[in-house]
Write an enzyme that holds these catalytic residues in place. Structure first.
Site, short mmCIF file in Angstrom:
data_model
loop_
_atom_site.label_atom_id
_atom_site.label_comp_id
_atom_site.label_asym_id
_atom_site.label_seq_id
_atom_site.Cartn_x
_atom_site.Cartn_y
_atom_site.Cartn_z
N CYS A 8 0.86 -1.19 0.00
CA CYS A 8 0.00 0.00 0.00
C CYS A 8 0.89 1.23 0.00
CB CYS A 8 -0.86 0.04 1.26
SG CYS A 8 -1.97 -1.36 1.41
N GLY A 34 -0.27 0.12 -5.03
CA GLY A 34 -1.60 -0.45 -4.82
C GLY A 34 -2.59 0.11 -5.82
N ASN A 110 0.23 1.17 6.00
CA ASN A 110 0.93 0.26 5.08
C ASN A 110 1.65 -0.78 5.93
OD1 ASN A 110 3.91 0.62 3.02
ND2 ASN A 110 2.40 -0.98 3.02
N GLY A 111 1.38 -2.05 5.67
CA GLY A 111 2.04 -3.11 6.43
C GLY A 111 1.04 -4.16 6.83
N TYR A 251 12.17 -4.69 -5.77
CA TYR A 251 11.02 -4.72 -6.67
C TYR A 251 9.98 -3.62 -6.45
CZ TYR A 251 6.69 -6.50 -8.75
OH TYR A 251 5.53 -6.62 -9.44
#
Ligand code: SF4
Length: 476
Positions: A8, A34, A110-111, A251
């Site tokens: 995210c 996202g 985020n996580g 990535y």
């Protein structure tokens, strides 16, 4: 394409009359993190929420009219790729807004919390009613239930209870808190645009809105940001080690971003050069699987003195759905996204550089296309070690049983994907590319199965329930 999926992106803006528009642009820059859904929430001086949430891309779901109705000088935004919680539930789109005895708040995260199930069950037993299936809602319930008088104290208390990965922004009517878990799994950066403060997952979001990068929010840090641009920093918990996600630089992150103290583009080139040193073979040309393989291939080609050619062209306009002719076309899905360039490949010994290999099914199709386009030999090189384990910290990974490298040897994988030779970057090679100083600050769990859970217990032991407790430090 099947593989590891982005997590995210979060953005927070404090102290600008056009907060919603800046957040929108920040989310636009973070779209790669996202694409399932996006949302923006502001809170005005009266404590009223304004906002909008949409499935799909930021650019598709927000219009000028919608943005101009999202009033407020401060706000937060979120790009969602679901890692926990059903993806097509409107209730799961963040930011979440909620009211507590301390006033209106909104949160974007985020996580992934590793103890979300336990905490959720406990909260439900105590009477909490959850609206969504997202683990982010756990923060809200814990914050609302706390008996501490100050919000900062409540946040500190919540940090003692949650485990796993969180880089998040929490908005109130007069300030914003930005915090990062003590391991620092996910990135979070801080910038300024005049007196306005901006927080975002990656620096590329700051650059789009002309905000100056100031620094990264440190693992375990809580930053309290006021409307006038003043900030205070607290460190309630120190982790014995950091655990930045090594998949971020490999990535996820954009190559023009700087996170974990690294310029991602340069790091990927270093990975390519290390890969070349470890496993180069005689060849005529180096090509990349776009996009994240490109800087790695550049580094590889420069290290061995071979030309780098455009061997695969990516179609950037592929939508979520497409209609396939009833007579099926071989490798249709991959062909829609990538197409080989015959003149770069014909009768050549080709080194193909990609960032990683997850299930291997995409590689099979790509290599078949390259062969058909005339490549004489194909030498596949991967810029990460074999992925043998799943992730529990916010990256959507297939079950272990579907990870090709967890099931097969390198030789078996080579045979399966149809390469003449195959080599992965070694774990030591990855550590070398990350640098002696930094390599111990990373998580390599999906490559080694060695997750930073032991350090999780160490953090638990250090927990402190009061603001005056050990480890807390207020500064600048
Ligand atoms: Fe990143 Fe892998 Fe660690 Fe997950 S397990 S945080 S994907 S390095």
């Amino acid at each position: 394409m099947p593989g590891f999926r982005e997590e995210c992106g979060v953005v927070g803006v404090v102290g600008d009359p056009e907060a919603a528009k800046l957040i929108y642009l920040g989310l636009y820059a973070l779209q790669h993190r996202g694409q399932e859904a996006a949302g923006i929430v502001t809170i005005n001086e009266e404590g009223e929420f304004h906002g909008h949430k949409t499935f799909g891309l930021v650019g598709d779901g927000f219009t000028q009219g919608i943005l101009s109705e999202i009033e407020g000088r401060s706000g937060i935004g979120h790009n969602r790729y679901s890692t926990t919680g059903a993806s097509r539930m409107i209730q799961n789109i963040q930011p979440f807004s909620f009211k507590t005895p301390l006033g209106a708040m909104a949160i974007a995260h985020n996580g992934n919390l590793t103890n979300a199930d336990v905490l959720r069950r406990k909260l439900e037993e105590q009477g909490s009613i959850f609206q969504s299936t997202s683990d982010t809602e756990i923060f809200m319930h814990l914050l609302a239930k706390s008996s501490k008088e100050q919000l900062l104290e409540r946040i500190v208390e919540v940090m003692a209870q949650v485990k796993g990965a969180y880089s998040l922004v929490l908005l109130t009517k007069d300030r914003m808190f930005a915090l990062r878990d003590p391991f620092g799994f996910r990135p979070l950066v801080l910038g300024r645009r005049g007196s306005c403060v901006v927080v975002a997952s990656e620096t590329c979001a700051l650059e789009l809105i002309d905000a100056e990068f100031e620094r990264e929010i440190a693992p375990g840090e809580i930053v309290e940001i006021f409307q006038d641009g003043f900030i205070r920093s607290y460190f309630p918990y120190q982790s014995p080690r950091k655990a930045f996600c090594s998949f971020e630089p490999i990535y996820f992150a954009r190559p023009d971003s700087k996170i974990f103290g690294e310029e991602i583009y340069n790091l990927r080139k270093k990975i390519g050069a290390t890969l070349a040193r470890e496993s180069h073979v005689e060849a005529d040309v180096v090509i990349a699987v776009p996009d994240s393989g490109v800087p790695m291939a550049l580094g590889y080609a420069a290290a061995v003195g071979l030309p780098m050619e455009l061997g695969l062209v990516r179609n950037h306009y592929v939508g979520r759905t497409f209609i396939e002719p009833s007579q099926s076309i071989r490798d249709f899905g991959v062909k829609l996204k990538l197409n080989p360039v015959g003149s770069s490949l014909r009768d050549k010994r080709v080194v193909v550089v990609d960032d990683s290999l997850v299930r291997g099914t995409t590689s099979v199709k790509i290599l078949r296309m390259l062969r058909k386009a005339g490549a004489k030999e194909i030498h596949m090189r991967l810029g990460s070690p074999p992925i043998t384990h799943s992730c529990y910290f916010g990256v959507d990974t297939p079950e272990r049983g579907q990870l090709l490298a967890a099931q097969q040897t390198v030789e078996e994988i080579r045979d399966f994907i149809g390469a003449d030779t195959l080599a992965f970057l070694s774990l030591n090679g990855l550590r070398e590319a990350l640098g002696k100083e930094n390599c111990n600050n990373y998580c390599y769990g999906c490559f080694s199965g060695d997750y930073p859970e032991d350090t999780g217990r160490a953090i638990e032991a250090q927990r402190t329930d009061t603001l005056g407790g050990p480890g807390l430090r207020a500064g600048f």
